[in-house]
Design a protein around this motif. Structure first.
Motif, PDB file in Angstrom:
ATOM      1  N   ARG A  70       8.677   4.886   7.776  1.00 54.50           N
ATOM      2  CA  ARG A  70       7.888   4.886   6.539  1.00 54.50           C
ATOM      3  C   ARG A  70       7.913   6.228   5.813  1.00 54.50           C
ATOM      4  NH1 ARG A  70       1.657   5.216   8.835  1.00 54.50           N
ATOM      5  NH2 ARG A  70       2.104   6.324  10.782  1.00 54.50           N
ATOM      6  N   TYR A  71       7.926   7.344   6.547  1.00 54.80           N
ATOM      7  CA  TYR A  71       7.911   8.663   5.923  1.00 54.80           C
ATOM      8  C   TYR A  71       9.307   9.247   5.712  1.00 54.80           C
ATOM      9  CZ  TYR A  71       2.938   8.677   7.065  1.00 54.80           C
ATOM     10  OH  TYR A  71       1.602   8.364   7.162  1.00 54.80           O
ATOM     11  N   ASN A  72      10.306   8.601   6.269  1.00 52.73           N
ATOM     12  CA  ASN A  72      11.674   9.109   6.159  1.00 52.73           C
ATOM     13  C   ASN A  72      12.438   8.455   5.019  1.00 52.73           C
ATOM     14  OD1 ASN A  72      11.119   8.357   9.411  1.00 52.73           O
ATOM     15  ND2 ASN A  72      11.345  10.538   8.899  1.00 52.73           N
ATOM     16  N   ILE A  73      12.211   7.154   4.822  1.00 51.34           N
ATOM     17  CA  ILE A  73      12.952   6.411   3.806  1.00 51.34           C
ATOM     18  C   ILE A  73      12.752   6.995   2.405  1.00 51.34           C
ATOM     19  CG2 ILE A  73      13.176   4.171   2.652  1.00 51.34           C
ATOM     20  CD1 ILE A  73      12.573   2.869   5.389  1.00 51.34           C
ATOM     21  N   VAL A 102       0.835  -1.190   0.000  1.00 52.96           N
ATOM     22  CA  VAL A 102       0.000   0.000   0.000  1.00 52.96           C
ATOM     23  C   VAL A 102       0.876   1.249   0.000  1.00 52.96           C
ATOM     24  CG1 VAL A 102      -1.656   1.357   1.335  1.00 52.96           C
ATOM     25  CG2 VAL A 102      -1.912  -1.114   1.178  1.00 52.96           C
ATOM     26  N   VAL A 103       0.595   2.180  -0.899  1.00 53.70           N
ATOM     27  CA  VAL A 103       1.295   3.453  -0.918  1.00 53.70           C
ATOM     28  C   VAL A 103       0.296   4.532  -0.541  1.00 53.70           C
ATOM     29  CG1 VAL A 103       2.587   5.107  -2.303  1.00 53.70           C
ATOM     30  CG2 VAL A 103       2.850   2.665  -2.723  1.00 53.70           C
ATOM     31  N   ALA A 104       0.633   5.316   0.465  1.00 53.21           N
ATOM     32  CA  ALA A 104      -0.280   6.352   0.919  1.00 53.21           C
ATOM     33  C   ALA A 104       0.502   7.602   1.255  1.00 53.21           C
ATOM     34  CB  ALA A 104      -1.064   5.862   2.142  1.00 53.21           C
ATOM     35  N   GLU A 105      -0.212   8.623   1.678  1.00 49.88           N
ATOM     36  CA  GLU A 105       0.431   9.858   2.087  1.00 49.88           C
ATOM     37  C   GLU A 105      -0.004  10.221   3.490  1.00 49.88           C
ATOM     38  OE1 GLU A 105      -0.335  12.885  -0.766  1.00 49.88           O
ATOM     39  OE2 GLU A 105       1.150  12.133  -2.184  1.00 49.88           O
ATOM     40  N   SER A 106       0.898  10.851   4.230  1.00 47.65           N
ATOM     41  CA  SER A 106       0.599  11.274   5.585  1.00 47.65           C
ATOM     42  C   SER A 106      -0.106  12.607   5.557  1.00 47.65           C
ATOM     43  CB  SER A 106       1.899  11.410   6.379  1.00 47.65           C
ATOM     44  OG  SER A 106       2.605  12.553   5.939  1.00 47.65           O
ATOM     45  N   SER A 107      -0.424  13.102   6.744  1.00 45.11           N
ATOM     46  CA  SER A 107      -1.065  14.404   6.853  1.00 45.11           C
ATOM     47  C   SER A 107      -0.148  15.504   6.350  1.00 45.11           C
ATOM     48  CB  SER A 107      -1.463  14.671   8.306  1.00 45.11           C
ATOM     49  OG  SER A 107      -0.325  14.598   9.147  1.00 45.11           O
ATOM     50  N   GLN A 108       1.150  15.232   6.316  1.00 46.63           N
ATOM     51  CA  GLN A 108       2.107  16.205   5.784  1.00 46.63           C
ATOM     52  C   GLN A 108       2.263  16.083   4.272  1.00 46.63           C
ATOM     53  OE1 GLN A 108       2.840  14.157   8.357  1.00 46.63           O
ATOM     54  NE2 GLN A 108       2.999  15.512  10.109  1.00 46.63           N
ATOM     55  N   GLY A 109       1.576  15.124   3.654  1.00 49.18           N
ATOM     56  CA  GLY A 109       1.671  14.952   2.214  1.00 49.18           C
ATOM     57  C   GLY A 109       2.915  14.224   1.761  1.00 49.18           C
ATOM     58  N   PRO A 142       5.941   1.667   0.915  1.00 52.65           N
ATOM     59  CA  PRO A 142       4.883   0.664   0.766  1.00 52.65           C
ATOM     60  C   PRO A 142       4.951  -0.404   1.849  1.00 52.65           C
ATOM     61  CG  PRO A 142       5.880   1.144  -1.359  1.00 52.65           C
ATOM     62  CD  PRO A 142       6.729   1.837  -0.321  1.00 52.65           C
ATOM     63  N   PHE A 143       3.812  -0.716   2.423  1.00 50.26           N
ATOM     64  CA  PHE A 143       3.744  -1.748   3.458  1.00 50.26           C
ATOM     65  C   PHE A 143       3.682  -3.112   2.770  1.00 50.26           C
ATOM     66  CE2 PHE A 143       2.862  -3.048   7.786  1.00 50.26           C
ATOM     67  CZ  PHE A 143       2.283  -4.292   7.624  1.00 50.26           C
ATOM     68  N   LYS A 144       4.688  -3.935   3.026  1.00 48.62           N
ATOM     69  CA  LYS A 144       4.735  -5.279   2.458  1.00 48.62           C
ATOM     70  C   LYS A 144       4.683  -6.297   3.581  1.00 48.62           C
ATOM     71  CE  LYS A 144       7.350  -4.222  -1.754  1.00 48.62           C
ATOM     72  NZ  LYS A 144       8.519  -4.593  -2.586  1.00 48.62           N
ATOM     73  N   PRO A 145       3.584  -7.034   3.707  1.00 50.68           N
ATOM     74  CA  PRO A 145       3.483  -8.035   4.781  1.00 50.68           C
ATOM     75  C   PRO A 145       4.615  -9.055   4.766  1.00 50.68           C
ATOM     76  CG  PRO A 145       1.345  -7.670   3.761  1.00 50.68           C
ATOM     77  CD  PRO A 145       2.350  -6.942   2.912  1.00 50.68           C
ATOM     78  N   GLU A 146       5.147  -9.332   3.580  1.00 54.31           N
ATOM     79  CA  GLU A 146       6.231 -10.315   3.475  1.00 54.31           C
ATOM     80  C   GLU A 146       7.602  -9.702   3.733  1.00 54.31           C
ATOM     81  OE1 GLU A 146       5.838  -8.533  -0.674  1.00 54.31           O
ATOM     82  OE2 GLU A 146       4.552  -8.964   1.050  1.00 54.31           O
ATOM     83  N   GLY A 147       7.654  -8.386   3.878  1.00 54.12           N
ATOM     84  CA  GLY A 147       8.919  -7.724   4.115  1.00 54.12           C
ATOM     85  C   GLY A 147       9.652  -7.405   2.821  1.00 54.12           C
ATOM     86  N   TYR A 148      10.868  -6.898   2.938  1.00 56.51           N
ATOM     87  CA  TYR A 148      11.653  -6.464   1.779  1.00 56.51           C
ATOM     88  C   TYR A 148      12.838  -7.395   1.512  1.00 56.51           C
ATOM     89  CZ  TYR A 148       9.069  -2.139   1.017  1.00 56.51           C
ATOM     90  OH  TYR A 148       8.081  -1.228   0.702  1.00 56.51           O
TER      91      TYR A 148
END
Length: 358
Positions: A103-106, A50-57, A62-68
């Motif tokens: 998630r928002y820093n990477i 899932v790719v989304a944006e925070s309140s800061q835009g 992306p959240f990967k249940p299986e990891g990277y």
């Protein structure tokens, strides 16, 4: 006492007690628990990547249940994220967290640098090894990660427990670590820790009192673990002051905490970690580690942190280690996730001053 009444107390038994509806407890098999990843009723399910944006835009990892990515370290399976190109920045999460907490820093850092986010052994998507945990285990893991995966000089960035781990790693590997940034780091100065004399154990205390104490501790910790590892409880804790701004306390964050807790070994690791962290607070202190540091230090500090009670701590670190820059935020324990835009800017500004170092 019958097995039916006691097997839920056994951290390595075949059945687990988890909180159900209306305060009642139920027993389920460990295998079903691990396969289905059922932590509690009401768990939200996220679709992969899932790719989304925070309140800061800001863009989210992306959240990967299986990891990277996975790396074999001392026979243990270690998870890490790798993004971008350029000089390496290695991010280390805090207690009971994971690489997804960045998630928002990477994505933002990866526009200019090669970014790694590592899951410490026992946490996140890394293996829940049944070992006796110690600060040096994580130090050695980070040191070996730098040597075998990163393979070149880097800057380390750590939050909470991960902050203290980065200090230990930087002190152990000064030639490869060009800078360290701490976000609400764990660790205390030696003068802040009261010590008491230990009396010699009697046979009664060693063979009767201690075992009984451990059984009681396990019961309490197990109950606390399963009660806390519920979506509603995680959300309540995070909103109780850990995050002063609640806009980023969302399904992504809650799932990144819940999913590792579904591992069959999660409770036992949690118990061992707590026991070790409480057993010897005088063994490693900030002053002893900072005295071995030789690189620039950046403190990114949430001033409203309810878990770090000493408000003078960042200034105390700066006084002790003069090669320190300090940036304060109106945020709680996880400024990188609560005010990521501000943290990213401060970190990138500081990194630009290290041009001659990196």
């Amino acid at each position: 006492m019958s097995t039916a009444r006691t097997d839920w107390l056994n951290p390595i038994g075949n059945r687990l007690a988890i909180p159900g509806r209306r305060g009642r407890w139920k027993l389920i098999s460990r295998r079903n628990f691990a396969v289905n990843r059922t932590v509690a009723t009401g768990t939200s399910v996220m679709t992969p990547s899932v790719v989304a944006e925070s309140s800061q835009g800001l863009q989210q990892l992306p959240f990967k249940p299986e990891g990277y990515n996975y790396w074999k370290w001392r026979s243990y399976r270690i998870h890490y994220v790798e993004k971008g190109e350029g000089f390496p920045i290695v991010l280390i999460h805090g207690f009971a967290s994971s690489s997804f907490h960045w998630r928002y820093n990477i994505p933002e850092l990866a526009k200019r640098y090669k970014v790694y986010a590592l899951d410490l052994l026992g946490f996140g998507w890394s293996e829940k090894a049944l070992i006796d945990y110690d600060a040096l285990i994580w130090r050695d893991q980070v040191v070996d990660f730098l040597k075998k995966i990163v393979k070149q000089p880097a800057v380390l960035v750590g939050n909470s427990l991960g902050g203290f781990t980065t200090l230990l790693a930087a002190a152990a590997l000064p030639d490869q670590v060009r800078g360290v940034s701490l976000l609400n780091s764990a660790g205390r100065f030696g003068d802040d820790i009261s010590t008491t004399d230990k009396t010699e154990d009697t046979a009664l205390h060693k063979f009767i009192v201690k075992p009984v104490e451990e059984i009681f501790q396990r019961v309490v910790v197990r109950s606390a673990f399963w009660i806390t590892m519920r979506p509603d409880q995680i959300e309540a804790v995070l909103k109780s002051g850990v995050y002063r701004n609640h806009s980023n306390v969302d399904d992504y964050l809650i799932n990144s905490i819940l999913r590792p807790a579904a591992d069959p070994n999660a409770y036992e690791v949690y118990y061992r970690l707590l026991k070790q962290l409480m057993s010897n607070p005088t063994k490693y202190t900030l002053d002893s580690v900072l005295s071995q540091l030789s690189c620039p230090l950046l403190l990114l500090w949430g001033d409203l942190d309810p878990w770090v009670h000493d408000r003078a701590k960042p200034n105390q670190i700066k006084d002790f280690y003069p090669n320190t820059s300090l940036v304060n935020f109106q945020a709680g324990h996880y400024p990188q996730d609560e005010v990521p835009e501000q943290v990213n800017k401060a970190l990138l500004d500081w990194l630009s001053t290290l041009a001659s170092e990196i």
